[in-house]
Design an enzyme around this catalytic site. Structure first.
Site, PDB file in Angstrom:
ATOM      1  CD  GLU A  90      -1.097  -0.492   3.649  1.00  0.00           C
ATOM      2  OE1 GLU A  90      -2.058  -1.248   3.462  1.00  0.00           O
ATOM      3  OE2 GLU A  90      -0.836   0.019   4.740  1.00  0.00           O
ATOM      4  CB  CYS A 115       3.355   7.248   3.276  1.00  0.00           C
ATOM      5  SG  CYS A 115       3.847   5.974   4.427  1.00  0.00           S
ATOM      6  CB  CYS A 122       7.522  -5.746   8.241  1.00  0.00           C
ATOM      7  SG  CYS A 122       8.998  -5.107   9.066  1.00  0.00           S
ATOM      8  CB  CYS A 126       6.820  -3.415  15.740  1.00  0.00           C
ATOM      9  SG  CYS A 126       8.500  -3.041  15.209  1.00  0.00           S
ATOM     10  CB  CYS A 129       3.495  -2.497  13.347  1.00  0.00           C
ATOM     11  SG  CYS A 129       3.629  -2.321  11.565  1.00  0.00           S
ATOM     12  CB  CYS A 346       2.319   1.324   9.431  1.00  0.00           C
ATOM     13  SG  CYS A 346       3.561   0.147   8.985  1.00  0.00           S
TER      14      CYS A 346
HETATM   15  N1  SAH Z   1       9.764  -0.148   9.354  1.00  0.00           N
HETATM   16  C1  SAH Z   1       9.999   1.241   9.464  1.00  0.00           C
HETATM   17  C2  SAH Z   1       9.113   2.090   8.585  1.00  0.00           C
HETATM   18  C3  SAH Z   1       7.685   1.664   8.431  1.00  0.00           C
HETATM   19  S1  SAH Z   1       6.689   1.869   9.868  1.00  0.00           S
HETATM   20  C4  SAH Z   1       9.897   1.681  10.914  1.00  0.00           C
HETATM   21  O1  SAH Z   1       9.437   0.896  11.731  1.00  0.00           O
HETATM   22  O2  SAH Z   1      10.316   2.791  11.205  1.00  0.00           O
HETATM   23  C5  SAH Z   1       6.500   3.647   9.924  1.00  0.00           C
HETATM   24  C6  SAH Z   1       6.208   4.186  11.314  1.00  0.00           C
HETATM   25  O3  SAH Z   1       4.886   3.817  11.724  1.00  0.00           O
HETATM   26  C7  SAH Z   1       7.150   3.665  12.396  1.00  0.00           C
HETATM   27  O4  SAH Z   1       7.565   4.704  13.240  1.00  0.00           O
HETATM   28  C8  SAH Z   1       6.274   2.695  13.127  1.00  0.00           C
HETATM   29  O5  SAH Z   1       6.736   2.447  14.418  1.00  0.00           O
HETATM   30  C9  SAH Z   1       4.942   3.393  13.060  1.00  0.00           C
HETATM   31  N2  SAH Z   1       3.790   2.553  13.348  1.00  0.00           N
HETATM   32  C10 SAH Z   1       3.589   1.274  13.020  1.00  0.00           C
HETATM   33  N3  SAH Z   1       2.384   0.855  13.455  1.00  0.00           N
HETATM   34  C11 SAH Z   1       1.811   1.904  14.059  1.00  0.00           C
HETATM   35  C12 SAH Z   1       0.567   2.102  14.724  1.00  0.00           C
HETATM   36  N4  SAH Z   1      -0.309   1.114  14.819  1.00  0.00           N
HETATM   37  N5  SAH Z   1       0.299   3.323  15.240  1.00  0.00           N
HETATM   38  C13 SAH Z   1       1.204   4.326  15.117  1.00  0.00           C
HETATM   39  N6  SAH Z   1       2.390   4.208  14.513  1.00  0.00           N
HETATM   40  C14 SAH Z   1       2.692   3.006  14.003  1.00  0.00           C
HETATM   41 FE1  SF4 Z   2       8.134  -3.467  10.428  1.00  0.00          FE
HETATM   42 FE2  SF4 Z   2       5.968  -2.290  11.342  1.00  0.00          FE
HETATM   43 FE3  SF4 Z   2       8.068  -2.619  12.951  1.00  0.00          FE
HETATM   44 FE4  SF4 Z   2       8.192  -0.842  10.919  1.00  0.00          FE
HETATM   45  S1  SF4 Z   2       6.835  -0.757  12.718  1.00  0.00           S
HETATM   46  S2  SF4 Z   2       9.730  -2.369  11.512  1.00  0.00           S
HETATM   47  S3  SF4 Z   2       6.933  -1.911   9.403  1.00  0.00           S
HETATM   48  S4  SF4 Z   2       6.846  -4.267  12.062  1.00  0.00           S
END
Ligand code: SAH
Ligand code: SF4
Length: 357
Positions: A90, A115, A122, A126, A129, A346
């Site tokens: 996306e 974006c 991934c 996390c 996410c 994300c």
């Molecule tokens: N993998 C990279 C970039 C993609 S995620 C990273 O983790 O930085 C982009 C941003 O969205 C990151 O800061 C991540 O921690 C945040 N993110 C992911 N899931 C989220 C959520 N449910 N609410 C708010 N921020 C979120």
């Molecule tokens: Fe991967 Fe989501 Fe963690 Fe970014 S925030 S590193 S996209 S699992």
């Protein structure tokens, strides 16, 4: 082969092999990245037979649009693409203007930030996410990354609007697909092509230490954002498994190295999760970690996801967090959650396709 996967030299060599004149590669390159043609038929300056050959030898946009959603206030558009192998990725367009301006002034000043995704899924896991909850599918090629930007650039061009910023903050961990992401950046940056300034691009990373150092050594002008979300190792480990491999101290050390090498400011990202990382004490711990660093903190209330029970901190908690940081001398901005009504967090659209949204 996807045409956006070629760098200029490869395209040039290919056309030489086809016995085309020397200027042909430049013509096609400009068609792709300046006129933003998205199919061989649009190259009206090429012969019919060459257009047919391009169509036979290359694929143009590598995906089909599966879903396209606009937020209720029309500021955010999210597109879910399906790749030929079935994977879903996306990309989101966000418009930021000053609502105090009249229509024309607003249009002139509005930023249009893309974006885009760097991987399908991934591997970093996390817990908060949606992309992390899906697991890893595969890396995107440089052309698949570039194509997302081209898709929106074409759409905006039709409305006479330019792209102002590109952030690698969609699905995936950009530094886990390092080479392809850098090739995509080089292609977007190419002065003979799309000419998109490196300073208007931002890579966001979960904090892969060797790659942060490598990125620093390469002295790129691209902005760096690091997702921290916790200032205590034990706490970070409960939400970000990568912390087993790279401790916060090592991530900060790598950022220090980056700042010393490049003299550029690092952004730290912090998703505020109610009762998890949003206390004034957490803010103080963060401030003491970042003391003296050329940095900025972006806090953003968590976007709730199906796979994680945590919720967003309320506005008052967010304000207190910000003020606590600022009192300690750390600049901080509270970011609005964008497109929550269209699952623009994300990975959420790809993860929830087929489920209720
Ligand atoms: N993998 C990279 C970039 C993609 S995620 C990273 O983790 O930085 C982009 C941003 O969205 C990151 O800061 C991540 O921690 C945040 N993110 C992911 N899931 C989220 C959520 N449910 N609410 C708010 N921020 C979120
Ligand atoms: Fe991967 Fe989501 Fe963690 Fe970014 S925030 S590193 S996209 S699992």
């Amino acid at each position: 082969m996807l045409i956006y996967d070629l760098d200029f030299t490869t395209l040039d060599n290919t056309l030489k092999e086809w016995n085309e004149p020397a200027y042909r590669a430049r013509q096609i390159w400009q068609g792709l990245y300046q006129h933003l043609y998205d199919s061989p038929e649009r190259f009206s300056n090429l012969s019919k037979s060459l257009r047919e050959k391009l169509a036979r030898e290359f694929t143009f946009p590598p995906f089909t649009v599966k879903t396209c959603l606009d937020s209720a206030d029309k500021s955010t558009r999210k597109t879910l693409f399906q790749l030929p192998d079935g994977n879903l990725i996306e990309a989101v367009l966000m418009r930021y203007g000053d609502p105090a301006d009249d229509h024309e002034a607003r249009n002139a000043k509005t930023r249009r930030t893309l974006c885009i995704s760097t991987q399908a899924g991934c591997a970093m896991g996390c817990v908060f996410c949606a992309t992390g909850q899906m697991g890893f599918k595969r890396n995107l090629s440089s052309g698949e990354i570039v194509a997302q930007a081209m898709y929106y650039a074409q759409m905006l061009k039709a409305q006479n609007e330019p792209v102002s910023n590109i952030v690698f903050m969609g699905m995936g961990e950009p530094f886990h697909n390092y080479e392809n992401v850098m090739m995509a950046i080089d292609r977007l940056n190419d002065p003979g092509g799309f000419k998109f300034g490196a300073r208007r691009m931002t890579i966001s990373t979960v904090g892969l230490v060797p790659q942060i150092k490598r990125f620093a050594d390469e002295m790129r002008q691209v902005n760096l954002a690091v997702s921290l979300h916790a200032a205590d190792d034990e706490e970070r480990l409960t939400i970000m498994p990568i912390n087993k491999k790279y401790k916060i101290r090592d991530v900060i050390e790598a950022c220090k190295y980056y700042i010393e090498k490049t003299r550029r400011r690092v952004t730290f990202e912090w998703a505020l999760i109610e009762g998890v990382n949003d206390s004034p004490e957490a803010a103080k711990r963060l401030a003491s970690r970042l003391k003296g660093l050329l940095c900025h903190v972006n806090v953003i209330p968590l976007n709730p996801t199906h796979g994680y029970h945590g919720g967003a901190s309320n506005g008052a908690r967010a304000q207190t967090f910000k003020q606590t940081l600022e009192k300690e001398g750390i600049p901080c901005t509270i970011r609005m959650r964008r497109g929550v009504d269209i699952n623009a967090g994300c990975g959420q659209l790809a993860a929830y396709t087929g489920q209720e949204m």
